[in-house]
Design an enzyme around this catalytic site. Structure first.
Site, PDB file in Angstrom:
ATOM      1  N   ASP A 144      21.792  21.064 -43.011  1.00 17.60           N
ATOM      2  CA  ASP A 144      21.119  22.583 -42.337  1.00 17.60           C
ATOM      3  C   ASP A 144      21.460  23.605 -43.492  1.00 17.60           C
ATOM      4  O   ASP A 144      21.613  23.318 -44.682  1.00 17.60           O
ATOM      5  CB  ASP A 144      20.714  22.837 -41.159  1.00 17.60           C
ATOM      6  CG  ASP A 144      20.071  23.038 -40.535  1.00 17.60           C
ATOM      7  OD1 ASP A 144      19.696  24.225 -41.007  1.00 17.60           O
ATOM      8  OD2 ASP A 144      19.496  22.482 -39.830  1.00 17.60           O
ATOM      9  N   HIS A 182      19.998  29.176 -38.831  1.00 16.82           N
ATOM     10  CA  HIS A 182      19.497  27.523 -38.391  1.00 16.82           C
ATOM     11  C   HIS A 182      20.165  26.403 -37.321  1.00 16.82           C
ATOM     12  O   HIS A 182      20.258  25.845 -36.664  1.00 16.82           O
ATOM     13  CB  HIS A 182      17.658  27.360 -39.269  1.00 16.82           C
ATOM     14  CG  HIS A 182      17.512  26.473 -38.949  1.00 16.82           C
ATOM     15  ND1 HIS A 182      18.075  24.759 -39.563  1.00 16.82           N
ATOM     16  CD2 HIS A 182      15.878  26.150 -37.654  1.00 16.82           C
ATOM     17  CE1 HIS A 182      16.856  24.036 -38.777  1.00 16.82           C
ATOM     18  NE2 HIS A 182      15.679  25.070 -38.456  1.00 16.82           N
ATOM     19  N   SER A 374      12.651  21.537 -34.450  1.00 11.84           N
ATOM     20  CA  SER A 374      13.856  21.903 -35.301  1.00 11.84           C
ATOM     21  C   SER A 374      14.917  21.427 -33.982  1.00 11.84           C
ATOM     22  O   SER A 374      15.600  21.403 -33.983  1.00 11.84           O
ATOM     23  CB  SER A 374      13.949  22.135 -35.849  1.00 11.84           C
ATOM     24  OG  SER A 374      13.158  22.499 -37.381  1.00 11.84           O
TER      25      SER A 374
END
Length: 442
Positions: A144, A182, A374
């Site tokens: 990521d 994220h 996600s």
């Protein structure tokens, strides 16, 4: 470090990051990066001798990432042992800004943990499953944007094993300035320890930051594949890839040209025992007949759709018979309108609490809500860690089957929205037996 309990953002981002193909991947000196299909060991030396720089040698040498002049694919293909060479593709991460301004309501039970806001863990019986397993002795790679090492709930990150697969950038835990939240949010969903605020599905797993997005500019498929390959190399029990490609990739597209090499790397990782959990994408569309999409079209990937607090398909989630393997909480309801309702008398989980609460970088507020496939995929990666703790010798296929057999809300493995069903952690671990017998020993 302790954080006071507070009511969180009302204006928080509605959907998490997506990755969009923006063109051909170029090196800093203007040269082009290529994905090369090869016939195993020894070909990398031949490609180097032909004047190309080999950045990554993946899947036991069956896939190479090489850099050289533009329009030189045919030159690489002329090297003995090379099956195909295509320009790599560049991806840009588009993540909504996280608003960490607190709402103006009185904070309930100041100083308390935030687990009561984790509806995603409640409806999948994660907390009860911790009586059986917590992910102890397992390892999950977060492929990521990096992980915040300063977060109090992420003390289980292995900084030494962390790796960055981006050119001229080797600090895996530091993510891009605009999108570092994220990877940290995904990591918390997998394995937050609960030391301060939230609890992950596998709080005792070891989290490995595998960063594939640079501080500036976009990622490349070559670097993403290198991150997946590295996860298998270090023996990760699961590798979470919450960076699905949005939209429909029609046959003959640039992505379709990389299909064989993508599949080779993913299949190699799975053969080595790593479950690859991937997000289905946030386009509210059917994946059937859409050509090659990532990760949905890769048989080795365990593709996850997103569900709501009401166990319905979230309004943004992609779907498709034979494309979705499993479903998990990703946040939001079946419509955008219902998702945005703030009246607690109208819906059980008013906005933003119907999104998924997890960790974000401390400087951004430490905890935040996001929604998207996600957020669904790491729920499954954490569950894979629980299964591997109870069955250390199980291969990746066995782990996936155990998760599917423990799922709820679908008949069989071909439901277009849920695949084999919505994950249930307690069902899954109970089917495997008590293992180490955490808690009461049953």
């Amino acid at each position: 470090m302790n954080f006071e309990r507070r009511t969180f953002v009302k204006g928080v981002a509605g959907l998490a990051a997506t990755a969009t193909i923006t063109g051909t991947a170029s090196a800093a000196d203007g040269q082009t990066q290529y994905i090369v299909g090869a016939n195993g060991n020894g070909v990398a030396d031949a490609v180097t001798d032909a004047g190309f720089e080999v950045r990554h040698e993946l899947a036991d040498g069956d896939v190479l990432v090489a850099v050289g002049p533009s329009d030189a694919a045919t030159d690489i293909e002329s090297v003995k042992g090379v099956k195909a060479a295509n320009p790599d593709l560049k991806l840009e991460l588009d993540e909504p800004e996280v608003n960490t301004e607190a709402a103006d309501e009185t904070p309930p039970s100041e100083g308390a943990a935030l687990s009561d806001l984790q509806w995603d863990k409640e409806i999948t019986d994660v907390f009860e499953a911790h009586e059986y397993a917590t992910g102890e002795g397992t390892r999950v790679a977060i492929v990521d944007t990096g992980i915040d090492l300063n977060h109090p709930d992420l003390g289980n990150v292995n900084e030494e094993l962390g790796q960055a697969f981006v050119a001229d950038d080797d600090v895996p835990e530091i993510g891009p300035d605009d999108s570092g939240s994220h990877g940290t949010h995904v990591a918390g969903t997998v394995g937050a320890t609960g030391e301060s605020g939230v609890v992950g599905t596998a709080p005792d797993t070891e989290l490995i930051p595998v960063r594939v997005f640079p501080a500036e500019g976009g990622a490349t498929f070559g670097d993403i594949l290198a991150g997946i390959d590295y996860a298998a190399e270090i023996g990760a029990d699961a590798a979470n890839f919450s960076l699905g490609i949005p939209g429909v990739q029609q046959p003959g597209s640039e992505l379709n040209k990389l299909k064989a090499e993508v599949q080779t790397v993913f299949q190699s990782a799975v053969r080595r025992g790593t479950v690859i959990t991937g997000s289905a994408g946030n386009d509210s569309g059917s994946l059937q007949g859409s050509g090659f999409t990532l990760p949905n079209s890769v048989p080795a990937a365990f593709t996850v759709s997103a569900t709501s607090p009401a166990d319905t398909l979230s309004f943004y989630s992609n779907f498709g018979t034979s494309d979705i393997d499993i479903a998990a909480p990703g946040g939001g309801y079946e419509t955008l309108e219902k998702t945005l309702v703030e009246d607690p008398d109208a819906v059980e989980w008013p906005f933003p609490t119907n999104l998924v609460l997890s960790t974000i970088p401390v400087e951004q507020g430490a905890y935040g809500y996001k929604a998207g496939t996600s957020m669904a995929a790491p729920q499954v990666a954490g569950l894979a860690a629980l299964v591997r703790e109870l069955e250390p010798n199980a291969n990746a296929s066995r782990i996936e089957q155990a998760i599917q057999k423990g799922a709820e809300g679908a008949n069989g493995k071909s439901d277009s929205e849920f695949g084999a069903g919505i994950i249930n952690a307690l069902n899954t671990v109970e089917r495997l037996g008590s293992g180490k017998g955490k808690g009461d020993g049953n």
